[in-house]
Design an enzyme around this catalytic site. Structure first.
Site, mmCIF file in Angstrom:
data_model
loop_
_atom_site.group_PDB
_atom_site.id
_atom_site.type_symbol
_atom_site.label_atom_id
_atom_site.label_comp_id
_atom_site.label_asym_id
_atom_site.label_seq_id
_atom_site.Cartn_x
_atom_site.Cartn_y
_atom_site.Cartn_z
ATOM 1 N N SER A 172 0.902 -1.158 0.046
ATOM 2 C CA SER A 172 -0.044 0.423 -0.081
ATOM 3 C C SER A 172 1.239 1.151 -0.078
ATOM 4 C CB SER A 172 -0.396 0.147 1.177
ATOM 5 O OG SER A 172 -1.758 -1.579 1.568
ATOM 6 N N GLU A 450 -4.388 -3.299 -7.201
ATOM 7 C CA GLU A 450 -4.722 -2.065 -8.063
ATOM 8 C C GLU A 450 -5.642 -0.735 -6.434
ATOM 9 O OE1 GLU A 450 -4.203 -1.237 -10.865
ATOM 10 O OE2 GLU A 450 -4.071 -2.750 -11.726
HETATM 11 C C1 LIG Z 1 -2.660 -11.700 -6.839
HETATM 12 C C2 LIG Z 1 -2.428 -10.743 -6.549
HETATM 13 C C3 LIG Z 1 -1.987 -9.992 -8.094
HETATM 14 C C4 LIG Z 1 -0.640 -9.021 -7.691
HETATM 15 N N1 LIG Z 1 -1.089 -8.137 -8.610
HETATM 16 C C5 LIG Z 1 0.580 -7.460 -8.276
HETATM 17 C C6 LIG Z 1 1.246 -6.798 -10.064
HETATM 18 O O1 LIG Z 1 1.493 -7.475 -10.905
HETATM 19 N N2 LIG Z 1 2.076 -5.541 -9.708
HETATM 20 C C7 LIG Z 1 2.342 -5.473 -8.728
HETATM 21 O O2 LIG Z 1 3.030 -4.368 -8.543
HETATM 22 N N3 LIG Z 1 2.141 -5.302 -7.183
HETATM 23 C C8 LIG Z 1 0.251 -6.295 -7.506
HETATM 24 N N4 LIG Z 1 0.328 -6.937 -6.322
HETATM 25 C C9 LIG Z 1 0.010 -6.170 -4.993
HETATM 26 C C10 LIG Z 1 -1.460 -5.303 -5.245
HETATM 27 O O3 LIG Z 1 -1.664 -4.195 -4.900
HETATM 28 C C11 LIG Z 1 -0.419 -5.923 -3.098
HETATM 29 O O4 LIG Z 1 -0.747 -6.985 -2.914
HETATM 30 C C12 LIG Z 1 -1.558 -4.536 -2.493
HETATM 31 O O5 LIG Z 1 -1.188 -3.235 -3.048
HETATM 32 C C13 LIG Z 1 -1.554 -4.329 -0.814
HETATM 33 O O6 LIG Z 1 -0.608 -4.956 -0.245
HETATM 34 P P1 LIG Z 1 0.241 -5.776 0.709
HETATM 35 O O7 LIG Z 1 0.024 -6.984 0.240
HETATM 36 O O8 LIG Z 1 1.475 -4.701 1.013
HETATM 37 O O9 LIG Z 1 -0.779 -5.107 1.680
HETATM 38 P P2 LIG Z 1 -0.666 -4.316 3.202
HETATM 39 O O10 LIG Z 1 -0.571 -3.124 2.782
HETATM 40 O O11 LIG Z 1 0.585 -4.475 3.707
HETATM 41 O O12 LIG Z 1 -2.248 -4.259 3.968
HETATM 42 C C14 LIG Z 1 -2.586 -5.467 4.771
HETATM 43 C C15 LIG Z 1 -3.145 -5.119 5.686
HETATM 44 O O13 LIG Z 1 -3.427 -3.579 6.106
HETATM 45 C C16 LIG Z 1 -4.432 -2.282 6.002
HETATM 46 N N5 LIG Z 1 -3.618 -1.180 5.493
HETATM 47 C C17 LIG Z 1 -2.673 -0.823 5.205
HETATM 48 N N6 LIG Z 1 -2.413 0.495 5.377
HETATM 49 C C18 LIG Z 1 -2.815 0.689 6.164
HETATM 50 C C19 LIG Z 1 -3.371 2.091 6.633
HETATM 51 N N7 LIG Z 1 -3.157 2.878 6.743
HETATM 52 N N8 LIG Z 1 -4.144 2.128 7.335
HETATM 53 C C20 LIG Z 1 -5.681 0.852 7.494
HETATM 54 N N9 LIG Z 1 -5.258 0.058 7.000
HETATM 55 C C21 LIG Z 1 -3.734 -0.700 6.511
HETATM 56 C C22 LIG Z 1 -4.690 -3.331 4.168
HETATM 57 O O14 LIG Z 1 -6.024 -2.848 4.528
HETATM 58 C C23 LIG Z 1 -4.548 -4.208 4.389
HETATM 59 O O15 LIG Z 1 -5.835 -4.988 4.826
HETATM 60 C C24 LIG Z 1 -0.591 -8.196 -6.471
HETATM 61 C C25 LIG Z 1 -1.485 -9.283 -4.998
HETATM 62 C C26 LIG Z 1 -1.980 -10.110 -6.079
HETATM 63 C C27 LIG Z 1 -2.658 -10.359 -4.278
#
Ligand SMILES: Cc1cc2nc3c(=O)[nH]c(=O)nc-3n(C[C@H](O)[C@H](O)[C@H](O)COP(=O)(O)OP(=O)(O)OC[C@H]3O[C@@H](n4cnc5c(N)ncnc54)[C@H](O)[C@@H]3O)c2cc1C
Length: 698
Positions: A172, A450
């Site tokens: 994120s 996204e």
């Molecule tokens: C199948 C799949 C395909 C993907 N494809 C791509 C791709 O092609 N290219 C690419 O670059 N990325 C890709 N992604 C990555 C995706 O964009 C990220 O997983 C997403 O942005 C969330 O990031 P994270 O997994 O690090 O979760 P985190 O950011 O760690 O979030 C985990 C949880 O914490 C919560 N959270 C985080 N920050 C806060 C806050 N400030 N306040 C309150 N709650 C918060 C969120 O709501 C979430 O529930 C893909 C992911 C998946 C699972």
């Protein structure tokens, strides 16, 4: 088959299917209003109807559809092959510039691309990775030299690629990624490095096996200065495997979308030429000097990210389509399936005639319509910005806020709608052949990628607060309090406003007057708008102190209000959906269709208010009488009125058997039911039916 428009077969099919309710006299009275299904179907297709139709034809072909019996490796290979089919068809090139063989058609591109979810969400997402992320990053973050050199091979799939933004440690918070691209002035090259395990790129579509290149996001370091996150084009594989300095892993089996090879990447001293920097918003010249048309690093970063909004727009559309599919399956089945005798001694009831079944499905059908109309508005805003027709800074900001508000709602709604549809189909809903379980599994992660939904809604909340504070900078407490009242006035659109609130007491005791109030369009608008404005004003008032606090205290204050901020953003998104639905009613001229859609819009609007009744009551916005009137108006009026039109309302989605592909929605259930009823009818007529025990004893 119903839903096949333009073949003149709809009415005929309806008569044959006879899926209309067998009971509920109120419903029969309401059925005097008829929907013009063919017209409504066209209306729902919207501005880019031709693009949608062409893509639907493609999604109806078996060679583009998911096959359930494949291994992981076979699924991935099949979807890659399907991408080749999309290249031959040419539909995926619509968004690219005419100079490289595209059509510069941004709205049409998304409208057609999102239809692929009907064939297989893996196909939709994998093509989204190739052309909507990898290709779009080269297009929007690169300049002419990149377009001419790189886009043709991306468009033709000669170079499958990854969009390498997320890292295991940061998804994120992209601004905090760890990967670095350090400029080597002497060599005229960038050197990419992954400094620690958490900085591995992760979850990247196409990175597991197929990707030959990637757009890699990294901290750009020139002459010891970090200019923030920028994107570089980086070759990663040839036919023998990873190129020197590049490593990675396959993410393996996922909870859905297994037609896509997601994977990880890391870099050790990987060199790419200076020209590989996608330099639209930041460049390094021959002398090693960094420059950018955007002075503020923060604004530069958000501008870059903003160009990639199309992923959010298309997820909003795909979730809406998946919801239409789920509603089609559950409502078709619900209008044919029978269970338990109630009024009749012999005929079992059709399950959609049960109030509870209507309560489960019809509000979700209303939500699906709201999502559909709101998506059309989002797509129009998107096309306006990307075609340049309406592309001011304000237009861009509005588009980003709209996308950030709608994508969370539609992706969450889709999961809720698919799950309820699954349960509404009983055991049959759980069979893989009826698609709902797989659809839910595949769409699960739409809530995360996204932009995670909860994080996106915070962007919306920030925008709401910014607008609020711009208007009230320096305002004193009295002025802030006045804001709430003013907003109520505005929300009332000068017709129903405070005057109506004052009537709360007077109409106490008169259910008819309460019902009249809640079903009125202006009252709905007032109630929904007032809630958003009041929540924002309250939060604005609480957070105003932040500017005078230390960073730590300000962050604490913000965090204490975070949940409410997100709720305010959600309420704002729901209001936008309601407004889109209401505005769409203006374009409906056939009286029967307009009547039914108005009931459906009322169901959506009153459903939102009912969901938040506690807030309305606590804040004195509704009298107990009116609150009660909302629930009884839904149960006693709207559900029975809409029930006879449920099948028509899903028929207007225009899904043909090759899109639905669920045996329970094929008419097979109706045939089974009729066979059983016929059997018992004949048995009774023959006089040989065994007498049941109670009667025998009597
Ligand atoms: C199948 C799949 C395909 C993907 N494809 C791509 C791709 O092609 N290219 C690419 O670059 N990325 C890709 N992604 C990555 C995706 O964009 C990220 O997983 C997403 O942005 C969330 O990031 P994270 O997994 O690090 O979760 P985190 O950011 O760690 O979030 C985990 C949880 O914490 C919560 N959270 C985080 N920050 C806060 C806050 N400030 N306040 C309150 N709650 C918060 C969120 O709501 C979430 O529930 C893909 C992911 C998946 C699972």
């Amino acid at each position: 088959m119903f839903g096949s428009r333009g073949q003149g077969s709809y009415r005929e099919a309806m008569t044959k299917l006879d899926d209309r309710p067998t009971t509920a006299p109120a419903a029969v009275a309401a059925s005097t209003s008829r929907i013009d299904v063919d017209w409504l179907g066209e209306y729902l297709l919207g501005t880019w109807a031709d693009a949608r139709r062409a893509a639907m034809a493609l999604a109806g072909k078996p060679e583009f559809q998911r096959q359930d019996d494949l291994t992981l490796a076979e699924q991935r290979q099949r979807v890659l092959g399907q991408l080749g089919g999309l290249v031959k068809d040419g539909m995926v090139h619509r968004a690219f510039p005419v100079s490289v063989g595209g059509l510069d058609d941004h709205g049409g591109n998304i409208a057609s691309f999102e239809q692929l979810v009907l064939a297989d969400p893996s196909l939709q997402i994998k093509s989204g990775v190739q052309w909507g992320l990898f290709g779009a990053a080269v297009l929007h973050l690169g300049t002419e030299r990149h377009h001419q050199k790189l886009l043709p091979a991306i468009m033709s799939l000669e170079v499958p690629g990854a969009f390498a933004m997320t890292e295991t440690g940061h998804g994120s918070d992209v601004a905090a990624i760890g990967t670095t691209a350090t400029y080597d002035k002497a060599a005229g090259e960038f050197i990419l490095n992954t400094p620690f395990r958490a900085a591995w790129k992760d979850y990247l579509g196409n990175a597991g096996i197929h990707g030959k290149a990637a757009v890699v996001f990294a901290q750009l370091i020139v002459d010891g200065v970090n200019h923030g996150v920028h994107a570089l084009y980086v070759p990663i594989r040839d036919d023998k495997g990873f190129l020197p300095g590049i490593g990675g892993e396959d993410d393996g089996l996922k909870g859905g979308l297994n037609g896509i090879d997601n994977g990880r990447l890391h870099f050790s001293g990987v060199r790419v030429p200076r020209e590989n920097l996608l330099n639209r918003y930041g460049d390094v010249d021959e002398n090693g000097v960094y420059s950018s048309p955007i002075a503020s690093p923060g604004r530069r970063f958000f501008t870059m990210i903003g160009t990639l909004v199309q992923g959010r727009v298309s997820l909003d559309g795909a979730s809406t389509l998946a919801s239409k599919l789920a509603m089609h399956i559950a409502i078709t089945y619900g209008s044919q399936r029978r269970q338990f005798v109630a009024g009749s001694p012999t005929d079992e009831e059709v399950i959609l005639d049960y109030q509870r079944h209507q309560r489960r499905l019809l509000p979700r059908l209303a939500t699906t319509y709201a999502m559909s109309f709101a998506h059309e508005k989002l797509l129009t805003a998107f096309d306006g910005v990307f075609s340049g027709a309406r592309a001011s800074d304000a237009d861009r900001q509005d588009l980003e806020t709209l996308a950030a508000a709608l994508k969370p709602l539609s992706t969450w709604n889709a999961l809720d709608i698919i799950q309820e549809a699954r349960e509404a189909c009983g055991g049959n809903g759980f069979l893989a052949e009826n698609r709902l379980t797989q659809l839910r599994a595949d769409l699960d992660v739409y809530a995360t990628f996204e932009g995670d939904n909860n994080v996106l809604l915070q962007l919306v909340a920030k925008r709401l607060l910014t607008d609020y504070s711009r208007r009230f900078a320096g305002a004193d407490a009295g002025a802030l309090a006045g804001f709430v009242a003013n907003q109520v006035n505005e929300a009332a659109v000068n017709r129903t406003g405070l005057r109506q609130f004052a009537q709360n007491v007077r109409d106490f005791g008169s259910t008819a007057r309460s019902v009249g109030y809640v079903r009125d369009t202006d009252s709905q608008r007032q109630l929904l708008t007032d809630r958003v404005h009041s929540m924002v004003a309250t939060l604005g008032g609480r957070l105003r102190a932040a500017s005078k606090l230390s960073a730590l205290e300000a962050a604490d204050l913000f965090n204490q209000n975070q949940n409410e901020l997100i709720e305010a953003a959600r309420a704002h998104g729901e209001l936008l959906q309601w407004e889109a639905f209401t505005e769409a009613l203006d374009g409906v001229h056939d009286p029967g269709t307009k009547q039914v859609l108005t009931w459906l819009r009322d169901l959506f609007g009153l459903g939102l208010i009912e969901k938040n009744l506690a807030w309305y009551l606590i804040n004195g916005r509704l009298s107990g009488q009116r609150a009660e009137a909302i629930t009884s108006y839904i149960d006693d009026r709207l559900l029975p009125r809409l029930r006879p039109h449920a099948v028509d309302l899903v028929a207007a989605f225009g899904l043909k058997p090759e899109h639905v592909r669920a045996p329970i929605a094929s008419g097979a259930e109706r045939e089974r039911q009729e066979e059983a009823r016929e059997y018992y009818r004949e048995l009774r007529a023959s006089g040989t039916a065994p007498v049941d025990e109670k009667r025998a004893r009597a």
